[in-house]
Motif scaffolding. Structure first.
Motif, PDB file in Angstrom:
ATOM      1  N   ARG A   1      10.969 138.554  -8.391  1.00 39.55           N
ATOM      2  CA  ARG A   1       9.931 137.437  -7.820  1.00 39.55           C
ATOM      3  C   ARG A   1       9.923 136.214  -8.750  1.00 39.55           C
ATOM      4  NH1 ARG A   1       4.067 139.626  -7.577  1.00 39.55           N
ATOM      5  NH2 ARG A   1       5.027 141.564  -6.908  1.00 39.55           N
ATOM      6  N   ILE A   2       9.912 136.506 -10.115  1.00 39.17           N
ATOM      7  CA  ILE A   2       9.977 135.260 -10.888  1.00 39.17           C
ATOM      8  C   ILE A   2      11.338 134.537 -10.807  1.00 39.17           C
ATOM      9  CG2 ILE A   2      10.053 134.697 -13.341  1.00 39.17           C
ATOM     10  CD1 ILE A   2       8.400 136.912 -14.162  1.00 39.17           C
TER      11      ILE A   2
ATOM     12  N   MET B   1       8.415 132.950 -24.882  1.00 37.50           N
ATOM     13  CA  MET B   1       7.073 133.601 -24.818  1.00 37.50           C
ATOM     14  C   MET B   1       7.082 135.139 -23.814  1.00 37.50           C
ATOM     15  SD  MET B   1       4.636 134.571 -22.087  1.00 37.50           S
ATOM     16  CE  MET B   1       4.980 133.652 -20.665  1.00 37.50           C
ATOM     17  N   VAL B   2       8.138 135.143 -23.041  1.00 33.69           N
ATOM     18  CA  VAL B   2       8.083 136.729 -22.278  1.00 33.69           C
ATOM     19  C   VAL B   2       8.790 137.414 -23.410  1.00 33.69           C
ATOM     20  CG1 VAL B   2       8.267 135.769 -20.013  1.00 33.69           C
ATOM     21  CG2 VAL B   2      10.402 135.808 -21.248  1.00 33.69           C
TER      22      VAL B   2
ATOM     23  N   MET C   1       9.009 141.426 -23.167  1.00 35.71           N
ATOM     24  CA  MET C   1      10.172 141.432 -22.158  1.00 35.71           C
ATOM     25  C   MET C   1      11.548 141.818 -22.904  1.00 35.71           C
ATOM     26  SD  MET C   1      11.679 138.793 -19.421  1.00 35.71           S
ATOM     27  CE  MET C   1      10.822 139.029 -17.756  1.00 35.71           C
TER      28      MET C   1
ATOM     29  N   ILE D   1      10.565 144.951 -29.812  1.00 32.20           N
ATOM     30  CA  ILE D   1      10.246 144.243 -28.341  1.00 32.20           C
ATOM     31  C   ILE D   1       9.299 145.451 -27.327  1.00 32.20           C
ATOM     32  CG2 ILE D   1      10.992 143.286 -26.095  1.00 32.20           C
ATOM     33  CD1 ILE D   1      13.391 142.304 -27.639  1.00 32.20           C
TER      34      ILE D   1
ATOM     35  N   PHE E   1       1.304 140.710 -15.855  1.00 30.81           N
ATOM     36  CA  PHE E   1       2.631 140.671 -16.055  1.00 30.81           C
ATOM     37  C   PHE E   1       3.086 141.659 -17.167  1.00 30.81           C
ATOM     38  CE2 PHE E   1       6.234 138.797 -18.694  1.00 30.81           C
ATOM     39  CZ  PHE E   1       7.094 138.932 -17.453  1.00 30.81           C
TER      40      PHE E   1
ATOM     41  N   ILE F   1       8.540 142.394 -10.077  1.00 33.90           N
ATOM     42  CA  ILE F   1       8.144 141.180 -10.767  1.00 33.90           C
ATOM     43  C   ILE F   1       9.342 140.312 -11.068  1.00 33.90           C
ATOM     44  CG2 ILE F   1       7.637 142.203 -13.050  1.00 33.90           C
ATOM     45  CD1 ILE F   1       5.557 139.545 -11.467  1.00 33.90           C
ATOM     46  N   ILE F   2      10.458 140.893 -11.730  1.00 31.39           N
ATOM     47  CA  ILE F   2      11.431 140.055 -12.459  1.00 31.39           C
ATOM     48  C   ILE F   2      12.221 139.294 -11.145  1.00 31.39           C
ATOM     49  CG2 ILE F   2      13.548 140.182 -13.722  1.00 31.39           C
ATOM     50  CD1 ILE F   2      11.377 141.155 -15.442  1.00 31.39           C
TER      51      ILE F   2
ATOM     52  N   ARG G   1      10.728 127.873 -24.162  1.00 30.08           N
ATOM     53  CA  ARG G   1       9.566 128.333 -24.567  1.00 30.08           C
ATOM     54  C   ARG G   1       8.999 129.420 -23.714  1.00 30.08           C
ATOM     55  NH1 ARG G   1       4.043 124.552 -24.280  1.00 30.08           N
ATOM     56  NH2 ARG G   1       4.983 123.294 -25.955  1.00 30.08           N
ATOM     57  N   GLU G   2       9.117 129.351 -22.583  1.00 28.41           N
ATOM     58  CA  GLU G   2       8.929 130.446 -21.435  1.00 28.41           C
ATOM     59  C   GLU G   2       9.573 131.806 -22.060  1.00 28.41           C
ATOM     60  OE1 GLU G   2       8.842 128.618 -17.478  1.00 28.41           O
ATOM     61  OE2 GLU G   2       9.170 130.561 -16.800  1.00 28.41           O
TER      62      GLU G   2
ATOM     63  N   ARG H   1      11.312 132.387  -7.408  1.00 33.61           N
ATOM     64  CA  ARG H   1      10.430 131.371  -7.548  1.00 33.61           C
ATOM     65  C   ARG H   1      10.950 130.560  -8.436  1.00 33.61           C
ATOM     66  NH1 ARG H   1       4.473 134.086  -7.719  1.00 33.61           N
ATOM     67  NH2 ARG H   1       4.637 135.405  -5.734  1.00 33.61           N
ATOM     68  N   ASN H   2      11.692 130.874  -9.675  1.00 28.56           N
ATOM     69  CA  ASN H   2      12.203 129.720 -10.355  1.00 28.56           C
ATOM     70  C   ASN H   2      13.356 129.014  -9.878  1.00 28.56           C
ATOM     71  OD1 ASN H   2      10.782 130.288 -12.902  1.00 28.56           O
ATOM     72  ND2 ASN H   2      12.017 131.932 -13.629  1.00 28.56           N
TER      73      ASN H   2
ATOM     74  N   ARG I   1      11.862 126.145  -8.173  1.00 35.04           N
ATOM     75  CA  ARG I   1      11.376 125.051  -9.159  1.00 35.04           C
ATOM     76  C   ARG I   1      11.811 123.883  -9.233  1.00 35.04           C
ATOM     77  NH1 ARG I   1       9.874 128.470 -14.535  1.00 35.04           N
ATOM     78  NH2 ARG I   1       9.105 126.599 -15.625  1.00 35.04           N
TER      79      ARG I   1
ATOM     80  N   LEU J   1       5.420 145.303 -26.772  1.00 35.16           N
ATOM     81  CA  LEU J   1       5.114 145.259 -25.278  1.00 35.16           C
ATOM     82  C   LEU J   1       3.722 146.354 -25.320  1.00 35.16           C
ATOM     83  CD1 LEU J   1       5.199 144.690 -22.279  1.00 35.16           C
ATOM     84  CD2 LEU J   1       6.979 146.792 -22.427  1.00 35.16           C
TER      85      LEU J   1
ATOM     86  N   ASN K   1       0.959 128.991 -22.500  1.00 43.04           N
ATOM     87  CA  ASN K   1       2.178 129.734 -22.299  1.00 43.04           C
ATOM     88  C   ASN K   1       2.151 130.939 -20.981  1.00 43.04           C
ATOM     89  OD1 ASN K   1       3.471 128.370 -24.150  1.00 43.04           O
ATOM     90  ND2 ASN K   1       3.711 130.040 -25.806  1.00 43.04           N
TER      91      ASN K   1
ATOM     92  N   VAL L   1       5.340 129.953 -12.309  1.00 39.47           N
ATOM     93  CA  VAL L   1       5.779 130.150 -11.145  1.00 39.47           C
ATOM     94  C   VAL L   1       4.751 131.460 -10.676  1.00 39.47           C
ATOM     95  CG1 VAL L   1       8.110 129.412 -10.810  1.00 39.47           C
ATOM     96  CG2 VAL L   1       7.777 131.709 -11.571  1.00 39.47           C
ATOM     97  N   LEU L   2       3.885 131.974 -11.373  1.00 41.06           N
ATOM     98  CA  LEU L   2       3.143 133.307 -11.121  1.00 41.06           C
ATOM     99  C   LEU L   2       1.587 132.765 -10.976  1.00 41.06           C
ATOM    100  CD1 LEU L   2       4.644 136.127 -13.285  1.00 41.06           C
ATOM    101  CD2 LEU L   2       5.268 135.549 -11.105  1.00 41.06           C
TER     102      LEU L   2
ATOM    103  N   LYS M   1      15.747 143.172 -19.358  1.00 45.15           N
ATOM    104  CA  LYS M   1      15.132 142.488 -18.253  1.00 45.15           C
ATOM    105  C   LYS M   1      15.218 141.078 -18.256  1.00 45.15           C
ATOM    106  CE  LYS M   1      11.304 145.843 -17.429  1.00 45.15           C
ATOM    107  NZ  LYS M   1      10.792 146.846 -18.257  1.00 45.15           N
TER     108      LYS M   1
ATOM    109  N   PHE N   1      -1.542 132.371 -26.943  1.00 46.94           N
ATOM    110  CA  PHE N   1      -0.859 131.352 -27.679  1.00 46.94           C
ATOM    111  C   PHE N   1      -1.892 129.873 -27.590  1.00 46.94           C
ATOM    112  CE2 PHE N   1       2.318 134.185 -26.108  1.00 46.94           C
ATOM    113  CZ  PHE N   1       3.025 134.383 -27.504  1.00 46.94           C
TER     114      PHE N   1
ATOM    115  N   GLN O   1       3.107 145.042 -15.687  1.00 49.92           N
ATOM    116  CA  GLN O   1       4.088 145.264 -14.792  1.00 49.92           C
ATOM    117  C   GLN O   1       5.180 145.779 -15.679  1.00 49.92           C
ATOM    118  OE1 GLN O   1       4.849 142.993 -11.416  1.00 49.92           O
ATOM    119  NE2 GLN O   1       3.254 143.813 -10.425  1.00 49.92           N
ATOM    120  N   LEU O   2       5.432 144.972 -16.673  1.00 45.47           N
ATOM    121  CA  LEU O   2       6.631 145.356 -17.649  1.00 45.47           C
ATOM    122  C   LEU O   2       6.561 146.686 -18.093  1.00 45.47           C
ATOM    123  CD1 LEU O   2       7.172 142.144 -19.693  1.00 45.47           C
ATOM    124  CD2 LEU O   2       8.568 142.708 -17.998  1.00 45.47           C
TER     125      LEU O   2
ATOM    126  N   ILE P   1       3.433 131.946 -17.208  1.00 52.94           N
ATOM    127  CA  ILE P   1       4.523 131.667 -16.484  1.00 52.94           C
ATOM    128  C   ILE P   1       4.155 130.844 -15.079  1.00 52.94           C
ATOM    129  CG2 ILE P   1       6.442 132.949 -15.158  1.00 52.94           C
ATOM    130  CD1 ILE P   1       5.943 135.131 -17.041  1.00 52.94           C
TER     131      ILE P   1
END
Lengths: 407, 247
Positions: free
Chosen positions: A5-6, A301-302, A307, B98, B126, A2-3, A297-298, A9-10, A13, B102, B113, B117-118, A311, B109, B129-130, B115
């Protein structure tokens, strides 16, 4: 997964921005690889020509000969020595030479030369002078008459001679008496080394030995051509062991400049690419810092939802690596095509390379890129990506998720 | 008809007598970055039980978000302790925190918030998956959740093509997917219209009942307060009331 993939895709952008960075990497890599390929091609051509036409892979001399090139320091029983050497594994051909310094003169000019007495057929197997004849009227010791000579185009111009002109060469004979003979020009040659051309003339060894009154079955130099240039390092010790009484040298001992040039090509890519990768590294770091700033912000958030730092680093590293490696891949492909095309067809730089031949370089270059060069570049791209990821990651990890989310 | 009960001090929610999952003791948070010292949290003692549906309310700057950040392990108290399931999380290193977030806490939020691109499904799964959960488990859970929150069929759509309400539903699905011990929602309806708010609250209430997940909101929104089963009011970083609402 998934990392990755992000990250992938990033990258897309900001298609334009990412494409510009990738293009910069492509151009940078092509620049570095193409320059290296050209330099390598030039040097390797020069080394090859030098070995083929001048020094051969290994040479044998009387240990006292090289100091002053004195005529009396010969290799005795030269034909037996040659017979023994021919049996050594890796040896392709052997020839012997009589080599003295003399003065070549014509009605218009006189100049100092090195007179090389060769056995035409044996010499043909070792050096490529016979391939370098330029005047279509000339031949390579085809005449059965005595005292024929090959002279370079450069020297012919200087002495104002042409095919069938006579040149008088004077030198000291074996007993130290001044002697001389008249030689008729049978062929005019041109190698890629002006200096060599200016200094050397070729005559038959039998003619020279007779004039010099050389002892029978002797020579000043035995030249050895090996199946492969690389074998010099293994064959040299074998021959040294066989004839400890003689001075036996590899091409790298005879012409250290060749050795230096060859080793230089090994570091050339490293030097070129290090500079280019450093510059590209800054471009990538700058882009990734922008990315981190835009995605505060993103990223907050992760990190908030779990995360971990590893990661986050992975995500930034993947993005950096994708930016670098897509560009690098294109750069490598373009460079490979460049090296393949011009490697086969030659890159003619005659119009802007006046003087190249003075230093023994060819004006038609065959660029060379080896597998190890590509591997080196790939490793460098990887490490540039890794290093370029560190700074943006530090910036990302310094963020406090709760603050970043509110940006 | 609603029946209001004022809890005794220390303020505790004892609606169901369920196990306590969050407990804060003597919580203080002082910001000293500016010239004026700001006491965002000024001595809070509270506990939350499993399955609560609680709203933390109060005027802007009363410390709602700071309090949520403390119990969510996003910020460290200046003094006092935060216990989650009996473990003091205020002593955790940032890396351990962290991991703890998780596996134990879900976040919703104000600005969704997600992502960008997903896809909706990828966003929702997500956290799973983590956590390294297998694909089959993820697929099953996301299908259930999307059905429950009414966005089945939107799995492969990117957030930018979803309405605000739909995006927040995906964010709720993401928070719930890994079955956390509790969910912290910071002004989750602030950007939504009435209809979307009502639907989202229905969904969250339903999931609270079905999955026994604790929801703690920080909010100004009357519509959220009306649906809350416990309302904690903060002022100047202190609890001024803690009301259990029996619906």
């Amino acid at each position: 997964m998934i990392i990755f993939r992000i990250a992938w895709r990033n990258i897309w952008r900001h298609k334009v921005r990412s494409s510009i960075v990738m293009f910069a990497v492509t151009v940078g890599l092509f620049g570095g690889l193409a320059s290296t390929a050209i330099m390598k091609g030039m040097v390797m051509d020069m080394v090859k020509n030098n070995i083929e036409n001048e020094v051969s892979d290994i040479q044998i001399h009387n240990p006292k000969y090289p100091a002053n090139n004195e005529i009396r320091y010969v290799i005795q029983n030269s034909s037996q020595v040659m017979d023994s050497i021919k049996k050594v594994d890796g040896v392709k051909a052997v020839c012997e030479r009589t080599k003295i310094q003399g003065m070549a003169s014509t009605a218009s000019k006189a100049t100092g030369v090195i007179v090389i007495g060769v056995e035409p057929e044996l010499e043909k197997k070792v050096t490529g002078i016979y391939r370098c004849l330029t005047d279509s009227a000339g031949t390579y010791f085809a005449s059965k008459h005595r005292n024929r000579m090959l002279i370079s185009e450069k020297l012919a111009k200087e002495l104002k001679v042409k095919i069938r002109s006579k040149v008088v060469i004077t030198f000291q004979d074996f007993d130290g008496n001044l002697t001389g003979a008249s030689f008729k020009v049978e062929g005019i040659f041109k190698t890629q080394n002006d200096l060599f051309d200016k200094q050397n003339v070729f005559v038959r060894k039998s003619d020279l030995d007779r004039i010099l009154d050389m002892p029978p079955n002797s020579a000043h130099e035995i030249a050895i051509l090996l199946n492969s240039n690389d074998e010099t390092y293994t064959v040299l010790p074998v021959i040294k062991k066989m004839f400890p009484q003689y001075l036996i040298e590899g091409w790298f001992d005879i012409n250290p400049y060749l050795e230096m040039s060859t080793s230089m090509t090994k570091y050339m890519l490293l030097i070129f690419m290090s500079i280019i990768m450093l510059a590209l590294g800054f471009v990538i770091v700058n882009t990734m810092l922008m990315v981190v700033l835009e995605r505060t912000r993103e990223l907050g958030m992760v990190m908030a939802i779990g995360m971990n730092k590893k990661k986050v680093f992975k995500m930034i590293f993947y993005e950096t690596s994708i930016l670098g490696s897509v560009g690098a891949l294109l750069g490598i492909v373009v460079s490979a095509l460049f090296a393949w095309y011009f490697g086969n067809n030659g890159l003619d730089i005659t119009s802007f390379s006046k003087g190249f031949e003075t230093f023994g370089y060819s004006t038609v270059i065959h660029p060379i890129l080896e597998t190890s060069d590509y591997i080196e570049v790939i490793v460098m791209v990887f490490f540039t990506g890794l290093i370029a990821s560190i700074f943006p990651t530090i910036r990302a990890l310094k963020m406090k998720p709760e603050e970043a989310i509110r940006e | 008809m609603k029946k209001e009960t004022k809890a005794s001090s220390p303020l505790r929610g004892d609606k169901r007598g369920a196990p306590v999952i969050i407990e804060v003791r003597g919580l203080h948070k002082t910001y000293t970055e500016t010239e004026v010292e700001v006491k965002a949290i000024n001595g809070i003692d509270l506990s939350f039980e499993e399955g609560e549906f609680t709203a933390i309310v109060g005027p802007s700057g009363c410390g709602k978000t700071t309090f949520l950040n403390m119990i969510g392990g996003l910020d460290v108290p200046t003094s006092g302790k935060v216990f989650i399931n009996g473990t003091d999380i205020s002593t955790f290193s940032s890396s351990k925190m962290i991991d703890f977030r998780l596996n134990n806490i879900g976040f919703v939020f104000q600005a969704y918030n997600l992502i960008p691109v997903l896809t909706a499904k990828e966003n929702a799964e997500f956290i799973m998956q983590l956590q390294g959960r297998p694909k089959a488990e993820r697929d099953k859970r996301i299908a259930e959740l999307f059905e429950a929150i009414g966005i089945a069929g939107k799995e492969n759509i990117k957030p930018s093509r979803l309405s605000g309400g739909q995006q927040q539903r995906v964010a709720v699905a993401r928070a719930l997917a890994s079955k956390p011990k509790f969910i912290l929602a910071d002004e989750p309806t602030a950007n939504l219209d009435s209809k979307a708010t009502a639907e989202l609250l229905d969904i969250m209430h339903e999931l609270n009942r079905q999955e026994k997940v604790t929801f703690i909101f920080s909010t100004h929104d009357k519509r959220v307060i009306e649906r809350a089963e416990r309302i904690i009011t903060l002022e100047d970083g202190k609890v001024v009331s803690d009301i259990i609402v029996n619906i």
